[in-house]
Design a protein around this motif. Structure first.
Motif, PDB file in Angstrom:
ATOM      1  N   LEU A 160      23.106  50.770  -2.769  1.00  0.00           N
ATOM      2  CA  LEU A 160      22.940  51.745  -1.793  1.00  0.00           C
ATOM      3  C   LEU A 160      21.646  52.709  -2.024  1.00  0.00           C
ATOM      4  O   LEU A 160      21.502  53.097  -3.118  1.00  0.00           O
ATOM      5  N   GLY A 161      21.123  53.117  -1.078  1.00  0.00           N
ATOM      6  CA  GLY A 161      19.932  53.753  -0.978  1.00  0.00           C
ATOM      7  C   GLY A 161      18.672  53.122  -0.486  1.00  0.00           C
ATOM      8  O   GLY A 161      17.801  53.664  -0.448  1.00  0.00           O
ATOM      9  N   ARG A 162      19.007  51.491  -0.497  1.00  0.00           N
ATOM     10  CA  ARG A 162      17.732  50.841  -0.147  1.00  0.00           C
ATOM     11  C   ARG A 162      17.891  50.505   1.266  1.00  0.00           C
ATOM     12  O   ARG A 162      16.654  49.803   1.875  1.00  0.00           O
ATOM     13  N   GLU A 163      18.791  50.874   2.019  1.00  0.00           N
ATOM     14  CA  GLU A 163      19.016  50.682   3.432  1.00  0.00           C
ATOM     15  C   GLU A 163      18.436  51.790   4.360  1.00  0.00           C
ATOM     16  O   GLU A 163      18.126  52.799   3.778  1.00  0.00           O
ATOM     17  N   ARG A 164      17.966  51.770   5.596  1.00  0.00           N
ATOM     18  CA  ARG A 164      17.667  52.890   6.396  1.00  0.00           C
ATOM     19  C   ARG A 164      18.996  53.671   6.842  1.00  0.00           C
ATOM     20  O   ARG A 164      19.875  53.254   7.408  1.00  0.00           O
ATOM     21  N   ILE A 220      34.933  41.777  -1.526  1.00  0.00           N
ATOM     22  CA  ILE A 220      33.663  41.493  -0.544  1.00  0.00           C
ATOM     23  C   ILE A 220      32.736  42.396  -1.296  1.00  0.00           C
ATOM     24  O   ILE A 220      32.878  43.258  -1.804  1.00  0.00           O
ATOM     25  N   VAL A 221      31.555  41.586  -1.567  1.00  0.00           N
ATOM     26  CA  VAL A 221      30.201  42.240  -2.058  1.00  0.00           C
ATOM     27  C   VAL A 221      29.297  42.196  -0.887  1.00  0.00           C
ATOM     28  O   VAL A 221      29.059  41.028  -0.535  1.00  0.00           O
ATOM     29  N   ARG A 222      28.883  43.439  -0.745  1.00  0.00           N
ATOM     30  CA  ARG A 222      27.734  43.338   0.167  1.00  0.00           C
ATOM     31  C   ARG A 222      26.646  44.285   0.085  1.00  0.00           C
ATOM     32  O   ARG A 222      26.887  45.231  -0.460  1.00  0.00           O
ATOM     33  N   THR A 223      25.242  44.175   0.287  1.00  0.00           N
ATOM     34  CA  THR A 223      24.389  45.185   0.013  1.00  0.00           C
ATOM     35  C   THR A 223      24.562  46.193   1.122  1.00  0.00           C
ATOM     36  O   THR A 223      25.110  45.931   2.229  1.00  0.00           O
ATOM     37  N   ALA A 224      24.004  47.342   0.796  1.00  0.00           N
ATOM     38  CA  ALA A 224      24.396  48.440   1.728  1.00  0.00           C
ATOM     39  C   ALA A 224      23.429  47.979   3.247  1.00  0.00           C
ATOM     40  O   ALA A 224      23.931  48.202   4.412  1.00  0.00           O
ATOM     41  N   ALA A 225      22.438  47.470   2.976  1.00  0.00           N
ATOM     42  CA  ALA A 225      21.412  46.917   4.419  1.00  0.00           C
ATOM     43  C   ALA A 225      22.128  45.890   4.924  1.00  0.00           C
ATOM     44  O   ALA A 225      22.257  45.813   6.365  1.00  0.00           O
ATOM     45  N   ASP A 226      22.754  44.944   4.162  1.00  0.00           N
ATOM     46  CA  ASP A 226      23.674  43.804   4.764  1.00  0.00           C
ATOM     47  C   ASP A 226      24.707  44.453   5.692  1.00  0.00           C
ATOM     48  O   ASP A 226      25.105  43.758   6.677  1.00  0.00           O
ATOM     49  N   LEU A 227      25.618  45.164   5.140  1.00  0.00           N
ATOM     50  CA  LEU A 227      26.875  45.979   5.698  1.00  0.00           C
ATOM     51  C   LEU A 227      26.361  46.444   6.943  1.00  0.00           C
ATOM     52  O   LEU A 227      26.962  46.525   7.924  1.00  0.00           O
ATOM     53  N   SER A 228      25.285  47.326   6.868  1.00  0.00           N
ATOM     54  CA  SER A 228      24.967  48.124   8.159  1.00  0.00           C
ATOM     55  C   SER A 228      24.435  47.113   9.134  1.00  0.00           C
ATOM     56  O   SER A 228      24.946  47.388  10.336  1.00  0.00           O
TER      57      SER A 228
END
Length: 242
Positions: free
Chosen positions: A157-161, A123-131
Motif C-alpha cells: 500500500l502506497g506504491r499505487e497511484r 486473497i493476497v493482492r498488491t494495492a496496484a493490482d487490486l486497483s
C-alpha cells in the motif's frame, strides 16, 4: 481432485435413492429426498468453490513466498512473536509498516500461507493490482471477493497511484471488512523517526498514511487493528560471487 470433491456428496444421495428402491414405511417422502438432493448439490458447489479458491491462491502466489512460514521468519520479522500469534490472538487487522526490504511481505505471506493451509479463503493482492482489478474493464468479481474472503492481504500500500476513485474503492473495502469483522493484513513502506523526533515508529507510520490517504481511510483501515513496525536491517540476499 476437483471432480472427486463434487462426486462424493452426490454419491451419498445416490446411495440413499438405491436404498429405498423398494417402497416401505421407512421410505423418505419425495420432499425429503428433494431436500437431501438439494443439500448434496449445495455441498458439492461449496466444495468446488473452495477447491477453485485454493487453486487461485497458489496460482497467484509468487514462487519466492511459497514456503514462507513462521519458522523461517527472522526475529526482526516476528518481534515478540506478534506475527506468528496474530491469527489466533491478534486484533482484527494488522498493519505491517517500516522501511523497504525489512521482510514485511514475507511476514504477511507467512500468515497467508498458514491461514490457507487451514482451509480458509485467502486473497493476497498488491494495492496496484487490486486497483486495476476493480476498474470497469478489470475483474467483474474483484470487489465482491475483496470484501468477502476470510483474509485479505493488501501488499505494498502506497506504491499505487492514488486517485479520488481509488480512495473511494479503498474506503468501501475497509469499511465493509471492518463492519463484518473480517481479517485484514496490510503492508506499506514508511520511514523511521529521525534522531530527536519525538514520534514513535508506529505514530510516524500512521501520520505517513494519513498524509497519503486521509484520516477517514486510515482510521477505518486500522480500526480494531494493530500497527507493527519492522525496523530491523534489510532482509535481502546479495550475491557476491558467480
Amino acid at each position: 481432485m476437483t471432480a472427486e470433491l463434487v462426486r462424493n456428496p452426490l454419491a451419498h444421495w445416490a446411495a440413499r435413492v438405491r436404498q429405498h428402491a423398494t417402497i416401505d414405511d421407512s421410505t423418505p417422502t419425495a420432499e425429503e429426498l428433494n431436500a437431501e438432493a438439494d443439500a448434496a448439490e449445495m455441498a458439492a458447489i461449496r466444495a468446488l468453490q473452495a477447491a477453485n479458491r485454493s487453486a487461485a491462491y497458489t496460482r497467484r502466489r509468487p514462487s519466492r513466498y511459497a514456503n514462507a512460514s513462521y519458522d523461517l521468519l527472522q526475529p526482526v520479522q516476528n518481534p515478540q512473536g506478534k506475527v506468528s500469534r496474530w491469527r489466533e490472538h491478534g486484533p482484527r487487522a494488522l498493519l505491517l509498516a517500516g522501511p523497504a526490504r525489512t521482510g514485511k511481505t514475507t511476514a504477511a505471506y507467512a500468515i497467508a500461507n498458514d491461514v490457507h493451509a487451514r482451509g480458509l479463503w485467502v486473497i493476497v493482492r498488491t494495492a496496484a493490482d487490486l486497483s486495476a482489478a476493480l476498474k470497469p474493464d478489470g475483474e467483474p468479481l474483484a470487489y465482491e471477493h475483496a470484501v468477502t474472503c476470510s483474509l485479505l492481504v493488501l501488499d505494498d500500500l502506497g506504491r499505487e497511484r492514488v486517485t479520488d476513485w481509488w480512495l473511494e474503492q479503498l474506503q468501501r473495502i475497509v469499511d465493509d471488512r471492518c463492519a463484518n469483522g473480517r481479517r485484514l493484513v496490510v503492508t506499506c513502506n514508511t520511514p523511521l523517526p529521525e534522531p530527536g523526533d519525538e514520534k514513535s515508529p508506529a505514530e510516524l507510520a500512521y501520520d505517513t498514511l494519513v498524509a497519503r490517504y486521509g484520516s477517514p481511510v486510515v482510521e477505518r483501515l486500522i480500526d480494531g487493528g494493530g500497527v507493527l513496525v519492522l525496523d530491523g536491517p534489510a532482509v535481502r540476499q546479495v550475491v557476491t560471487e558467480w
